[in-house]
Design an enzyme around this catalytic site. Structure first.
Site: not given
Ligand code: F6R
Length: 264
Positions: A67, A137, A139, A144
């Site tokens: 992403d 959440n 994701h 989301e």
């Molecule tokens: C980032 C992504 C997100 C993160 C998730 C956890 O490329 O795809 O799904 O993996 O938000 O983020 P952290 O590791 O910062 O808690």
């Protein structure tokens, strides 16, 4: 679904890097799906260490990131392009021509751009190993809650919770981006193997729902239950709300004994 319980962030990072390194050694032209975020920093540090100390070779590895924030150019300090460059790409011998990250600067024709990203993954032979973090959440990528389990790469509006979680990365800039381009859950489920890492108590509820809850679009990571080769690599805090911890430990013991290749 294999649940690997580790003591802490350091152990999770080391084990994840070991798994990725053996996949690269088995297939030097591996197609690797990559993620960003705090969870991934330790893993990239470990991969850089293996590159330096054990000559782990990334020269033929092809990468696709999950992403990117909409509206951020590659040189924006909070962009995922920048994150990847700083934490990983500039520190190993990856060929820049093999690197793919969604372009946050596209305007209009989003569907066409996203179909092109999917096509590039297909042209590369599909993703061999997809790394994932998980949001509070549930994701994965920026899928989301309520994202379709069949979703493909697309423009996605971020939830309030995700925007707030990301706020720490955009301290002085007011509110950060509200949209992203993300691979879909359907895209992720086509990877041959999936490795999800989660650490810390803030992830415990999402991890428990993903592994032990029903498959639901309300918790995107629960869709991983549909995939035949998923490993959850989690520390004690992130595992704290799982009810079957003892069983996962037994499975791990037997896996090490009977099918150790699943752990390497
Ligand atoms: C980032 C992504 C997100 C993160 C998730 C956890 O490329 O795809 O799904 O993996 O938000 O983020 P952290 O590791 O910062 O808690």
């Amino acid at each position: 679904m294999l649940v690997v319980l580790k003591r802490d962030y350091e152990e999770v990072s080391r084990q994840a890097a070991r798994l990725i390194a053996s996949a690269v050694r088995r297939k030097p032209a591996l197609t690797l799906g990559l993620a960003t975020g705090g969870t991934m920093v330790g893993i990239y540090d470990q991969l850089v260490r293996l590159h330096k100390e054990e000559a782990l070779d990334f020269s033929r590895v092809v990468t696709f990131n999950l992403d990117e924030y909409l509206g951020l150019a590659a040189d924006h300090p909070q962009s995922f392009h920048h994150f990847m460059r700083e934490n990983f790409f500039s520190r190993v011998n990856i060929d820049p021509r093999n690197v793919h990250i969604p372009d946050g600067t596209i305007r209009g024709n989003y569907d066409q751009y996203c179909a092109g990203y999917e096509e590039a993954i297909r042209q590369a032979g599909g993703i061999d190993l997809q790394l994932l973090g998980i949001g509070r959440n549930g994701h994965v990528g920026f899928n989301e809650p309520t994202s379709s389990i069949g979703s493909r790469t697309r423009l996605k509006v971020l939830t309030r919770e995700t925007i707030e979680d990301n706020q720490k990365s955009f301290p002085s800039a007011g509110e950060g981006p509200r949209c992203a381009i993300t691979m879909g859950i359907g895209t992720i489920l086509e990877a041959r193997r999936i490795l999800l890492m989660a650490t810390g108590a803030s992830k415990a509820a999402a991890v428990a729902k993903s592994i032990e809850g029903p498959i639901t679009s309300a918790v995107s990571a629960s869709a991983l239950q549909l995939h035949p080769d998923v490993t959850f690599l989690i520390d004690e805090q992130a595992a704290s709300q799982l009810t079957q911890r003892e069983y996962y430990r037994q499975v791990l013991e037997m896996t090490a004994l009977l099918t150790p290749e699943r752990l390497s």
